[in-house]
Design a protein around this motif. Structure first.
Motif, PDB file in Angstrom:
ATOM      1  N   HIS A  97       0.841  -1.191   0.000  1.00  0.00           N
ATOM      2  CA  HIS A  97       0.000   0.000   0.000  1.00  0.00           C
ATOM      3  C   HIS A  97       0.881   1.247   0.000  1.00  0.00           C
ATOM      4  CE1 HIS A  97      -2.514  -3.184   1.772  1.00  0.00           C
ATOM      5  NE2 HIS A  97      -3.459  -2.606   1.065  1.00  0.00           N
ATOM      6  N   LEU A  98       0.331   2.325  -0.492  1.00  0.00           N
ATOM      7  CA  LEU A  98       1.024   3.605  -0.500  1.00  0.00           C
ATOM      8  C   LEU A  98       1.448   3.968   0.918  1.00  0.00           C
ATOM      9  CD1 LEU A  98       1.785   5.700  -2.612  1.00  0.00           C
ATOM     10  CD2 LEU A  98      -0.326   6.889  -2.096  1.00  0.00           C
ATOM     11  N   ASN A  99       2.660   4.447   1.073  1.00  0.00           N
ATOM     12  CA  ASN A  99       3.271   4.874   2.342  1.00  0.00           C
ATOM     13  C   ASN A  99       3.657   3.727   3.274  1.00  0.00           C
ATOM     14  OD1 ASN A  99       3.295   7.682   1.814  1.00  0.00           O
ATOM     15  ND2 ASN A  99       1.100   7.729   2.226  1.00  0.00           N
ATOM     16  N   ASP A 100       3.541   2.467   2.821  1.00  0.00           N
ATOM     17  CA  ASP A 100       4.033   1.340   3.625  1.00  0.00           C
ATOM     18  C   ASP A 100       5.537   1.473   3.821  1.00  0.00           C
ATOM     19  OD1 ASP A 100       1.612   0.040   3.887  1.00  0.00           O
ATOM     20  OD2 ASP A 100       2.097  -1.611   2.512  1.00  0.00           O
ATOM     21  N   GLU A 101       6.002   1.181   5.020  1.00  0.00           N
ATOM     22  CA  GLU A 101       7.430   1.059   5.278  1.00  0.00           C
ATOM     23  C   GLU A 101       7.830  -0.356   4.890  1.00  0.00           C
ATOM     24  OE1 GLU A 101       9.725   3.287   6.380  1.00  0.00           O
ATOM     25  OE2 GLU A 101       8.213   4.867   6.382  1.00  0.00           O
ATOM     26  N   VAL A 102       8.837  -0.487   4.045  1.00  0.00           N
ATOM     27  CA  VAL A 102       9.234  -1.796   3.534  1.00  0.00           C
ATOM     28  C   VAL A 102      10.743  -1.967   3.647  1.00  0.00           C
ATOM     29  CG1 VAL A 102       7.280  -2.025   1.950  1.00  0.00           C
ATOM     30  CG2 VAL A 102       9.389  -0.937   1.160  1.00  0.00           C
ATOM     31  N   SER A 103      11.158  -3.212   3.505  1.00  0.00           N
ATOM     32  CA  SER A 103      12.585  -3.525   3.454  1.00  0.00           C
ATOM     33  C   SER A 103      12.776  -4.573   2.374  1.00  0.00           C
ATOM     34  CB  SER A 103      13.071  -4.052   4.802  1.00  0.00           C
ATOM     35  OG  SER A 103      12.396  -5.248   5.131  1.00  0.00           O
ATOM     36  N   GLY A 104      14.016  -4.770   1.966  1.00  0.00           N
ATOM     37  CA  GLY A 104      14.297  -5.769   0.952  1.00  0.00           C
ATOM     38  C   GLY A 104      15.693  -5.598   0.392  1.00  0.00           C
ATOM     39  N   HIS A 105      15.854  -5.954  -0.892  1.00  0.00           N
ATOM     40  CA  HIS A 105      17.144  -5.857  -1.579  1.00  0.00           C
ATOM     41  C   HIS A 105      16.940  -5.279  -2.970  1.00  0.00           C
ATOM     42  CE1 HIS A 105      18.207  -8.679   1.594  1.00  0.00           C
ATOM     43  NE2 HIS A 105      19.446  -8.282   1.400  1.00  0.00           N
ATOM     44  N   TYR A 106      17.826  -4.390  -3.358  1.00  0.00           N
ATOM     45  CA  TYR A 106      17.830  -3.835  -4.703  1.00  0.00           C
ATOM     46  C   TYR A 106      19.217  -4.042  -5.289  1.00  0.00           C
ATOM     47  CZ  TYR A 106      17.423  -0.597  -8.596  1.00  0.00           C
ATOM     48  OH  TYR A 106      17.411  -0.047  -9.854  1.00  0.00           O
ATOM     49  N   LEU A 107      19.299  -4.778  -6.378  1.00  0.00           N
ATOM     50  CA  LEU A 107      20.572  -5.129  -7.005  1.00  0.00           C
ATOM     51  C   LEU A 107      21.567  -5.667  -5.976  1.00  0.00           C
ATOM     52  CD1 LEU A 107      20.911  -2.180  -9.543  1.00  0.00           C
ATOM     53  CD2 LEU A 107      20.129  -4.522  -9.987  1.00  0.00           C
ATOM     54  N   GLY A 108      21.039  -6.510  -5.080  1.00  0.00           N
ATOM     55  CA  GLY A 108      21.872  -7.164  -4.079  1.00  0.00           C
ATOM     56  C   GLY A 108      22.152  -6.343  -2.837  1.00  0.00           C
ATOM     57  N   GLN A 109      21.690  -5.097  -2.784  1.00  0.00           N
ATOM     58  CA  GLN A 109      21.950  -4.223  -1.629  1.00  0.00           C
ATOM     59  C   GLN A 109      20.707  -4.142  -0.749  1.00  0.00           C
ATOM     60  OE1 GLN A 109      25.060  -2.765  -1.263  1.00  0.00           O
ATOM     61  NE2 GLN A 109      25.532  -4.017  -3.053  1.00  0.00           N
ATOM     62  N   ALA A 110      20.877  -4.365   0.555  1.00  0.00           N
ATOM     63  CA  ALA A 110      19.759  -4.282   1.497  1.00  0.00           C
ATOM     64  C   ALA A 110      19.281  -2.837   1.605  1.00  0.00           C
ATOM     65  CB  ALA A 110      20.187  -4.801   2.867  1.00  0.00           C
ATOM     66  N   PHE A 111      17.976  -2.663   1.781  1.00  0.00           N
ATOM     67  CA  PHE A 111      17.415  -1.320   1.947  1.00  0.00           C
ATOM     68  C   PHE A 111      16.211  -1.351   2.877  1.00  0.00           C
ATOM     69  CE2 PHE A 111      14.748  -2.956  -1.481  1.00  0.00           C
ATOM     70  CZ  PHE A 111      13.481  -2.566  -1.075  1.00  0.00           C
ATOM     71  N   THR A 112      15.886  -0.176   3.406  1.00  0.00           N
ATOM     72  CA  THR A 112      14.599   0.089   4.055  1.00  0.00           C
ATOM     73  C   THR A 112      14.096   1.380   3.437  1.00  0.00           C
ATOM     74  OG1 THR A 112      15.621   1.318   5.876  1.00  0.00           O
ATOM     75  CG2 THR A 112      15.208  -1.047   6.238  1.00  0.00           C
ATOM     76  N   GLY A 113      12.799   1.528   3.372  1.00  0.00           N
ATOM     77  CA  GLY A 113      12.247   2.736   2.773  1.00  0.00           C
ATOM     78  C   GLY A 113      10.735   2.757   2.817  1.00  0.00           C
ATOM     79  N   ARG A 114      10.160   3.681   2.041  1.00  0.00           N
ATOM     80  CA  ARG A 114       8.718   3.895   2.031  1.00  0.00           C
ATOM     81  C   ARG A 114       8.216   3.866   0.598  1.00  0.00           C
ATOM     82  NH1 ARG A 114       5.870   8.634   1.573  1.00  0.00           N
ATOM     83  NH2 ARG A 114       7.790   9.813   1.627  1.00  0.00           N
TER      84      ARG A 114
END
Length: 142
Positions: A61-78
């Motif tokens: 959903h819009l404005n969800d706080e999420v985490s994961g990986h982008y091109l092998g790099q870990a991230f957190t964001g919205r």
């Protein structure tokens, strides 16, 4: 309405088209979609697709706080933008900290905003040369 998803409706249209073709009757995919819509009580395909899309649970959903990986790099964001593209979702993420999208020691490309397509499993269909999905968003636990 017996159908549960747009994907199920499209599969039903494909099966109908193949069945009719086996009997010697050729119809277009668009016509098959219209017939499936009528069989399920909808005025036309667009109406059925809209009803099914609203009924499908949304993974993100819009404005969800999420985490994961982008091109092998870990991230957190919205999540700052979302749009459905068939069974996939186009997501735009504002990251809490920039990630380096380059794996060379002598060069960097830091990104704070990323955009990508993910399927129902939170993984992008596009992959790097080693088979890793470009974008993986962790599925929120309910």
């Amino acid at each position: 309405m017996n159908l549960q998803s747009v994907i199920e409706a499209k599969s039903q249209a494909k099966a109908l088209r193949a069945s009719l073709a086996a009997q010697g009757t050729t119809i277009t995919h668009a016509r098959a979609l219209e017939l499936v819509a009528h069989q399920n009580g909808a005025r036309d395909w667009n109406t059925l697709q809209a009803k099914l899309s609203r009924a499908e649970p949304q993974l993100f959903h819009l404005n969800d706080e999420v985490s994961g990986h982008y091109l092998g790099q870990a991230f957190t964001g919205r999540i700052v933008a979302l749009s459905k593209v068939g069974a996939n979702t186009q997501v735009s993420l504002q990251l809490n900290e920039p990630v380096d999208t380059v794996q060379f020691e002598s060069f960097s490309n830091m990104r704070r905003h990323i955009r990508g397509m993910v399927g129902p499993n939170g993984r992008s269909p596009r992959k790097t040369s080693d088979g890793t999905p470009h974008l993986v968003i962790d599925i929120p636990s309910k």
